[in-house]
Scaffold this motif. Structure first.
Motif, short mmCIF file in Angstrom:
data_model
loop_
_atom_site.label_atom_id
_atom_site.label_comp_id
_atom_site.label_asym_id
_atom_site.label_seq_id
_atom_site.Cartn_x
_atom_site.Cartn_y
_atom_site.Cartn_z
N GLU B 83 0.84 -1.20 0.00
CA GLU B 83 0.00 0.00 0.00
C GLU B 83 0.87 1.25 0.00
N GLY B 84 1.97 1.19 0.77
CA GLY B 84 2.85 2.35 0.88
C GLY B 84 3.58 2.69 -0.40
N PHE B 85 3.86 1.70 -1.22
CA PHE B 85 4.71 1.95 -2.39
C PHE B 85 3.99 1.81 -3.74
N ALA B 86 2.77 1.25 -3.73
CA ALA B 86 2.07 1.00 -5.00
C ALA B 86 1.79 2.27 -5.79
N LYS B 87 1.53 3.35 -5.09
CA LYS B 87 1.11 4.58 -5.78
C LYS B 87 2.23 5.26 -6.55
N GLU B 88 3.44 4.90 -6.26
CA GLU B 88 4.57 5.58 -6.91
C GLU B 88 5.63 4.58 -7.32
N CYS B 89 5.28 3.69 -8.25
CA CYS B 89 6.28 2.71 -8.64
C CYS B 89 6.32 2.56 -10.16
N ALA B 90 7.50 2.22 -10.66
CA ALA B 90 7.66 2.01 -12.10
C ALA B 90 7.37 0.54 -12.40
N VAL B 91 6.54 0.30 -13.40
CA VAL B 91 6.10 -1.06 -13.69
C VAL B 91 6.54 -1.48 -15.09
N VAL B 92 7.26 -2.60 -15.15
CA VAL B 92 7.66 -3.17 -16.43
C VAL B 92 6.55 -4.11 -16.89
N THR B 93 6.04 -3.87 -18.09
CA THR B 93 4.94 -4.70 -18.60
C THR B 93 5.33 -5.47 -19.86
N HIS B 94 6.39 -5.03 -20.55
CA HIS B 94 6.78 -5.66 -21.82
C HIS B 94 8.27 -5.95 -21.86
N TYR B 95 8.65 -6.90 -22.69
CA TYR B 95 10.07 -7.26 -22.77
C TYR B 95 10.63 -7.11 -24.18
N ARG B 96 10.02 -6.33 -25.01
CA ARG B 96 10.52 -6.15 -26.37
C ARG B 96 9.96 -4.89 -27.01
N LEU B 97 10.80 -4.26 -27.85
CA LEU B 97 10.30 -3.19 -28.71
C LEU B 97 10.35 -3.71 -30.14
N GLN B 98 9.53 -3.13 -31.00
CA GLN B 98 9.57 -3.51 -32.42
C GLN B 98 9.44 -2.25 -33.27
N ASN B 99 9.73 -2.37 -34.55
CA ASN B 99 9.56 -1.21 -35.43
C ASN B 99 8.10 -0.79 -35.45
N ASP B 100 7.89 0.50 -35.33
CA ASP B 100 6.53 1.02 -35.35
C ASP B 100 6.05 1.05 -36.80
N PRO B 101 5.03 0.28 -37.15
CA PRO B 101 4.60 0.23 -38.56
C PRO B 101 4.10 1.58 -39.07
N ASP B 102 3.64 2.44 -38.14
CA ASP B 102 3.12 3.74 -38.57
C ASP B 102 4.18 4.83 -38.67
N LYS B 103 5.33 4.60 -37.99
CA LYS B 103 6.36 5.65 -37.96
C LYS B 103 7.72 5.06 -38.30
N PRO B 104 8.15 5.22 -39.55
CA PRO B 104 9.43 4.64 -39.96
C PRO B 104 10.58 5.17 -39.08
N GLY B 105 11.47 4.27 -38.67
CA GLY B 105 12.61 4.66 -37.84
C GLY B 105 12.29 4.75 -36.37
N LYS B 106 11.00 4.57 -36.03
CA LYS B 106 10.62 4.66 -34.61
C LYS B 106 10.28 3.26 -34.09
N LEU B 107 10.35 3.13 -32.78
CA LEU B 107 10.03 1.86 -32.15
C LEU B 107 8.76 1.99 -31.30
N ARG B 108 8.15 0.86 -31.03
CA ARG B 108 7.02 0.85 -30.09
C ARG B 108 7.07 -0.47 -29.32
N VAL B 109 6.36 -0.58 -28.21
CA VAL B 109 6.35 -1.86 -27.50
C VAL B 109 5.66 -2.87 -28.38
N ASP B 110 6.19 -4.08 -28.37
CA ASP B 110 5.60 -5.16 -29.13
C ASP B 110 4.41 -5.69 -28.34
N PRO B 111 3.20 -5.51 -28.86
CA PRO B 111 2.02 -5.92 -28.06
C PRO B 111 2.03 -7.41 -27.73
N GLU B 112 2.76 -8.18 -28.51
CA GLU B 112 2.80 -9.62 -28.23
C GLU B 112 3.86 -10.00 -27.19
#
Lengths: 492, 492
Positions: B83-112
């Motif tokens: 309870e004391g620390f949940a409100k202010e913590c950094a959370v890792v949700t993904h383990y990969r980036l991939q090329n962003d199909p909409d923005k050449p040269g940019k990356l985005r988190v791989d939803p898979e």
């Protein structure tokens, strides 16, 4: 828990894993691929750190600390570097957890606390550091910048092994900035040399200094220098790397400086690192079927004293002798532990200290008291001798040096016996399968051949040795002309 | 960039921020709330680390390393801590980036590449460590466990300030496990005492040892001991904490041990930490309008030598004298820097060393050569004296001790002048507004009163001092009976 290890001949990989855990070096954690480094293992790492840190400072470097996180927009700025690390990185997307409305007592990410820009947990720090250097560098007067950082990094490896390949690991990363290409290359070589010196003199592991081929280079480097070591099972291990980064990061992060002549030019970069992976190299170079064997320079304690007694009176008398020995050894800066636990028998203590690789063991029993002697056992040769009490400190001092030297020479002999010159691809495959080790062969210099050989044999080019001599030859695979031999091996 | 600082009287907070940046201690980074600790600042932190590490080892602790990430299911196991620390913590949700199909040269988190279970970047390590201790502890023979870790932690604070409150910071966290409650409490107090000793003797900052009230306790602790310091602006700063955690974490992670009598019991825990926040305390205790003032025990170099010359010949002669002084000082383990940069005039060098708080400055000019003297300037008093060359090392040795003592006494006098006993709430408010500092007052022991006072004045209870004497009184706010005075202050 049985302390008995699987033998190396039986299953080298299993032997390694068991040794790491049973010798109290490290263990797997609840986080996939991340390890816990236990106090005994960490004490060895601390000794490595202390010595490396001293060597870095002696060569003019200072420590600093840069953020754990790299904003995505910085991460992607140097294209090759981004490409190299994007596939295996931990990404922070949220900054808050909240109570899960569906599961009482459980938490979930707060969907409203999504970061505007994702943060990559650093797999290496070139991006965040060069983005910082931009503000630190205006003119040639600000150069060189010679900085090192001790840090944790995260690479989301799919197959992990304690120390050798873990999702999180500890390392140091040097990041330097220079006015000229020549100076940056000199720095790259200098630090590769520092690594070689450290690994040989302190870890007692012989290494070959070399340069990587293009396909084995650090993502974003122009050239990667390395030190390559050979493990007991005939596989190579890359123990450290030093990268000449050219102007790649300076261009990606727009880091220019005013030259003495008043022109604007991009800054030249290097980076170099060694990691907790060195612990794996240490284990797989010296250890045996009884457990870890530590070079005296890196042992958390170099000597252990085990008392052998049947009653309190004997214990008191032995303790008195032990305390004198300890005091004398400490005066000579030799670290020693008096193992007076009363919960273990001497035999169990012997086995534990053997498993944990303590270089020298003294045993003192009632007979020794009578004869004014002690029993002294070497971990590296497993040999014992009786030593007159009066001479014990001087014998130990000499033996510690001898052990350090012996370990290095033993490893050097093994390594040298396992460098084989081959001329044909059949020979190549045969040596690789039967003997292992480094194969010194001609290579035509193309990615295609390198890739093909890897595909067919799993061997990669470990390096082009710095001391290789020009020699006319034909590529071991393609038969095309070659001017120099390179070192192939299967590798960790 | 102008080196001139805003004065403390003008704007204390602005003075602080400017000093941190201009003295090359730290700066903000591209990552929100995360700082870059620059080499000069880091060298001070390294000195703190070295001394603390020594003190931890002398009190029987060993270092180890635990993972950066805490799986959500472990994070939430100890409810109050979560309870004391949940409100202010950094959370890792993904383990990969991939090329962003909409923005050449940019990356985005791989939803898979979404993690099955989110990972919290450690805000503190009780959860991951106690989950590990479960496997390390079977019986009383495995206790106590006395472990410390040097690490980075992340707390997603919304309002950050260099060193004082940053999203990522460096710290050490001790985590110990004991067979009895009494032993754990003793450890908690011992380590609070170690912190007090370190901060007073090395940082020259007087502290008050005390216990926190329930509302100021660490999330998950039964009792939080602390050391509280007073800054120049009259605000308090919590410089270190040591927590008695009871059996809370042992219960949350099911860590039991077999007692000598063969019963199963939960293990008792402590944790304790100090962080790079100490750098803020250091700055705000000793520094002045000219910049940083460093206690000699923590200065990256204790003495700087500035040559004053008009030609190469003079420079050579001065260098010769300087090298002799350096050699003599090094023999006495006094660190010294010879500032022979030819890109800056002496005046600019003086200003820089003043800004960076170097305890002693030696200037050597042609006149000094003639007279066989040097000019010696103290940073703490800004006073100068001419010293005969023959006596310089001994004068410096004495002065460094004197400066260390003077800084402590100066801070102690200031602190003591700023502890005010008050009996009424009007007096309370007046002292707080006009004089600041610690207010020693009676309190009825309730959360409500504490909360109300905080709401009305922004002052919190910093601690119940360990040395407070029983004294009948009436609560400064409610008038209800009270047995002991507590210390209130506005705080960082």
């Amino acid at each position: 828990m049985s302390k008995k290890l699987t033998s190396r001949a039986e299953d080298y990989s299993k032997w390694y894993n068991e040794l790491v855990v049973k010798a109290d070096l490290a263990e797997n954690s609840a986080v996939r691929g991340c390890m816990v480094i236990k106090p005994y293992g960490f004490a060895i790492w601390e000794k490595m750190q202390a010595e490396l840190d001293k060597m870095f400072k002696e060569t003019g470097h200072q420590n600093a600390y840069f953020p754990l996180f790299v904003p995505k927009s910085l991460f992607e700025a140097e294209e090759k570097n981004a490409e190299g690390f994007a596939k295996e990185c931990a990404v922070v997307t949220h900054y808050r957890l909240q109570n899960d409305p569906d599961k009482p007592g459980k938490l979930r990410v707060d969907p409203e606390a999504r970061l505007e820009e994702e943060l990559v947990v650093r797999p290496t720090s070139e991006a965040i550091i060069w983005n910082t250097y931009r503000n630190w560098i205006q003119s040639y007067r600000d150069l060189p910048i010679l900085i090192n950082q001790w840090a944790n990094v995260v690479r989301w490896e799919m197959r992990t092994r304690l120390f050798l390949r873990t999702a999180e690991f500890l390392w140091q990363e040097g990041h330097t900035a220079h006015a000229t290409k020549a100076e940056a290359i000199e720095e790259t070589k200098l630090m590769n040399g520092v690594y070689a010196k450290f690994v040989e003199n302190f870890m007692a592991i012989p290494v070959i200094q070399g340069v990587k081929t293009e396909s084995e280079r650090f993502a974003g480097a122009e050239d990667t220098y390395c030190i390559e070591a050979l493990m007991q099972d005939g596989k190579a291990l890359q123990a450290g790397t030093s990268h000449f980064l050219g102007q790649n990061f300076a261009k990606a992060f727009d880091v220019k400086y005013a030259t003495k002549e008043g022109k604007q030019d991009y800054v030249w970069a290097t980076s170099w690192g060694v990691s907790t992976r060195l612990m794996g190299a240490l284990i797989m170079t010296h250890s045996d079927d009884n457990g870890l064997v530590l070079p005296p320079n890196l042992a958390p304690y170099q000597v252990v004293i085990v008392p052998i007694y049947k009653n309190e009176e004997q214990f008191e008398a032995i303790s008195k002798v032990a305390e004198e020995i300890i005091s004398d050894l400490n005066d000579r800066e030799i670290s020693v532990k008096f193992d007076k636990r009363d919960t273990l028998r001497p035999g169990a203590k012997f086995a534990q200290h053997e498993l944990q690789g303590v270089p020298l063991r003294i045993a003192i029993g009632p007979k020794d008291l009578e004869n004014e002697t002690v029993e002294l056992a070497r971990r590296d040769t497993l040999s014992k001798q009786t030593v007159i009490l009066d001479r014990i400190t001087i014998v130990i001092e000499d033996l510690l040096e001898e052990i350090q030297e012996n370990l290095f020479n033993r490893a050097l002999d093994f390594r040298n016996e396992h460098i084989t010159n081959v001329e044909t691809f059949d020979e190549f495959k045969e040596v690789l399968e039967t003997k292992g080790g480094f194969i010194s062969a001609h290579w035509d210099g193309t990615n295609e051949t390198e890739e093909k050989i890897k595909e067919l044999t799993k061997a990669t080019i470990r390096c082009i040795p710095l001391d290789s001599k020009e020699e006319k030859g034909a590529c071991v695979y393609s038969g095309k002309p070659s001017k120099v031999r390179v070192l192939f091996a299967k590798a960790y």
